[in-house]
Design a protein around this motif. Structure first.
Motif, mmCIF file in Angstrom:
data_model
loop_
_atom_site.group_PDB
_atom_site.id
_atom_site.type_symbol
_atom_site.label_atom_id
_atom_site.label_comp_id
_atom_site.label_asym_id
_atom_site.label_seq_id
_atom_site.Cartn_x
_atom_site.Cartn_y
_atom_site.Cartn_z
ATOM 1 N N HIS A 6 81.693 6.006 110.469
ATOM 2 C CA HIS A 6 81.652 4.719 109.781
ATOM 3 C C HIS A 6 81.602 4.879 108.264
ATOM 4 O O HIS A 6 81.581 3.883 107.552
ATOM 5 N N THR A 63 72.646 11.148 115.945
ATOM 6 C CA THR A 63 72.727 10.020 115.022
ATOM 7 C C THR A 63 73.826 10.238 113.992
ATOM 8 O O THR A 63 74.595 9.324 113.674
ATOM 9 N N PHE A 64 73.898 11.459 113.497
ATOM 10 C CA PHE A 64 74.951 11.775 112.527
ATOM 11 C C PHE A 64 76.334 11.640 113.160
ATOM 12 O O PHE A 64 77.247 11.033 112.581
ATOM 13 N N TRP A 114 75.827 12.985 103.850
ATOM 14 C CA TRP A 114 75.373 12.015 104.859
ATOM 15 C C TRP A 114 74.514 12.699 105.919
ATOM 16 O O TRP A 114 73.521 12.154 106.389
ATOM 17 N N ALA A 163 77.257 9.844 115.589
ATOM 18 C CA ALA A 163 77.607 8.450 115.883
ATOM 19 C C ALA A 163 77.932 7.660 114.619
ATOM 20 O O ALA A 163 78.739 6.726 114.658
ATOM 21 N N SER A 164 77.320 8.037 113.512
ATOM 22 C CA SER A 164 77.437 7.208 112.305
ATOM 23 C C SER A 164 78.450 7.730 111.299
ATOM 24 O O SER A 164 78.947 6.954 110.475
ATOM 25 N N ALA A 165 78.760 9.010 111.336
ATOM 26 C CA ALA A 165 79.629 9.589 110.305
ATOM 27 C C ALA A 165 81.010 8.941 110.284
ATOM 28 O O ALA A 165 81.632 8.819 109.229
ATOM 29 N N CYS A 219 74.617 3.613 111.719
ATOM 30 C CA CYS A 219 76.027 3.192 111.698
ATOM 31 C C CYS A 219 76.219 2.067 110.681
ATOM 32 O O CYS A 219 77.204 2.053 109.932
ATOM 33 N N GLN A 273 70.359 4.816 115.959
ATOM 34 C CA GLN A 273 71.771 5.133 115.756
ATOM 35 C C GLN A 273 72.543 3.923 115.237
ATOM 36 O O GLN A 273 73.388 4.045 114.347
#
Lengths: 198, 195
Positions: A75, A68-69, B25, A71-73, B59, B55
């Protein structure tokens, strides 16, 4: 990018600490809400505990947090700013440095040359002192020969290959006269070729 | 990880993440992604879909966190996005959510505690609880999932569902009572609703 978590770090985040964060009774008391009389029923607390146990036993897929990290970092706002800032700096460097300017000029020149090579037609009779052997005057074409087997003619081999253009002051009359024949051209070119040792 | 439960520390981590801080984060993701996943899986019963939506949710949060102002409502914001995204996806797939309690309860019934206590639920109780969970309405299941899987407080659940706190408390009470009756130990008291 942050490094991938170790196995130990992954284990520390799994199992997840889930479950109710507060009791129904405490919330009602805190907010001074009147709740039904059955709120203190032990059976309700029993159900509450069973649900809490279920949630606490809930497991998550391995490395869920890491995926998850990852995939999202990308952004994150800083990432976008960093990327755009890098592009600005790159453009600035290209525009201001000496070699950047040289590279820009070279690329423009190469583009111009390539475009010229592609777009400008092959020089023809109308050009100054130029004559392409393959551009035989229409009046000189012997159409009866088209049905005959090809003859190994040095002149036509040269004309077919289009590899070179004869420039010679002796040929000026060719584009000044309108009645030039292939025989005239062949003879003159043969003499020039002999002069040039071809 | 450093727990973001402390309010000031959590606000600091949000600020760092809003400025592109990956470590901050990562802490936020480590803390919340399992809860988001658990909630989504409880709602839809599909682990793959739950992870996909989780996920996607993070995002979205990452993209918008730069303009987010922390007012103590990060969790309702996060879980609302997750719930809305799941709902949209479920509509798109035209598929009915199936309760995950079957799986969870089966796992629970099939295992034994390392330190079994006197209060450990009996298999018969779990079976009854499973049956009761199936019979709950969507609204009742949602409150249960938000409380036990997402770990939200009643106040946060009320904010997320945009309903009065008293309504959420009363609904939760009714749900527990239904489940208590299903387990076989019905409450002796009247079925009075909350305010």
């Amino acid at each position: 990018m942050t490094e991938r978590p170790s196995q130990h770090e992954q284990r520390t985040t799994n199992p997840v600490q889930l479950g109710a964060t507060e009791s129904l009774r405490d919330v009602a008391k805190h907010h001074r809400l009147e709740m039904p009389d059955g709120l203190n029923d032990p059976s309700l607390h029993r159900v509450d505990e069973m649900l809490d146990r279920l949630a606490q036993r809930e497991s998550v897929p391995t490395q869920l947090a890491w995926r998850t990290f990852a995939a999202s970092a990308k952004h994150l706002p800083g990432r976008a700013r960093q990327s755009s800032a890098w592009r600005r700096v790159s453009r600035s460097r290209i525009h201001t440095s000496f070699w950047g300017q040289v590279a820009m000029a070279a690329s423009v020149a190469l583009t111009f040359i390539a475009a010229s090579w592609l777009l400008i037609p092959t020089p023809g009779p109308s050009q100054d002192n130029g004559y392409a052997l393959h551009e035989t005057p229409e009046a000189a074409v012997d159409r009866s020969r088209s049905a005959q087997p090809a003859v190994a003619s040095p002149t036509f081999r040269t004309a077919e290959s289009m590899t070179w253009v004869v420039r010679h002051s002796e040929l000026d009359y060719l584009y000044e006269a309108s009645g030039t024949t292939l025989a005239d051209l062949t003879g003159d070119v043969a003499s020039i070729r002999a002069d040039l040792g071809l | 990880m450093t727990s973001p439960e402390d309010k000031l520390e959590f606000e600091q981590r949000l600020q760092e993440a809003a400025q592109g801080g990956e470590l901050a984060w990562q802490d936020i993701v480590n803390h919340y992604s399992p809860r988001v996943f658990a909630l989504l899986r409880a709602q839809c019963g599909d682990p793959d879909l739950a992870e996909e939506i989780a996920q996607s949710t993070f995002c979205t949060i990452a993209a918008k966190i730069g303009s987010y102002t922390e007012l103590g409502k990060f969790e309702p914001w996060l879980f609302r996005i997750a719930m809305n995204r799941l709902r949209d996806e479920m509509r798109r797939r035209k598929r009915q959510a199936r309760p995950v309690e079957d799986q969870a309860l089966t796992a629970l019934a099939g295992t034994t505690d390392d330190n079994p206590s006197e209060d450990a639920p009996e298999p018969a109780e779990l079976e009854a609880l499973r049956k009761g969970l199936r019979e709950l309405s969507d609204a009742e299941q949602t409150v249960i999932h938000l409380r036990f899987y997402a770990g939200l407080s009643f106040k946060q659940i009320a904010e997320l569902l945009d309903q009065p706190l008293g309504t959420i408390l009363a609904r939760h009470f009714r749900t527990l009572k239904k489940l208590g009756e299903s387990v076989g130990k019905p409450a002796d008291n009247d079925e009075e609703d909350g305010p």
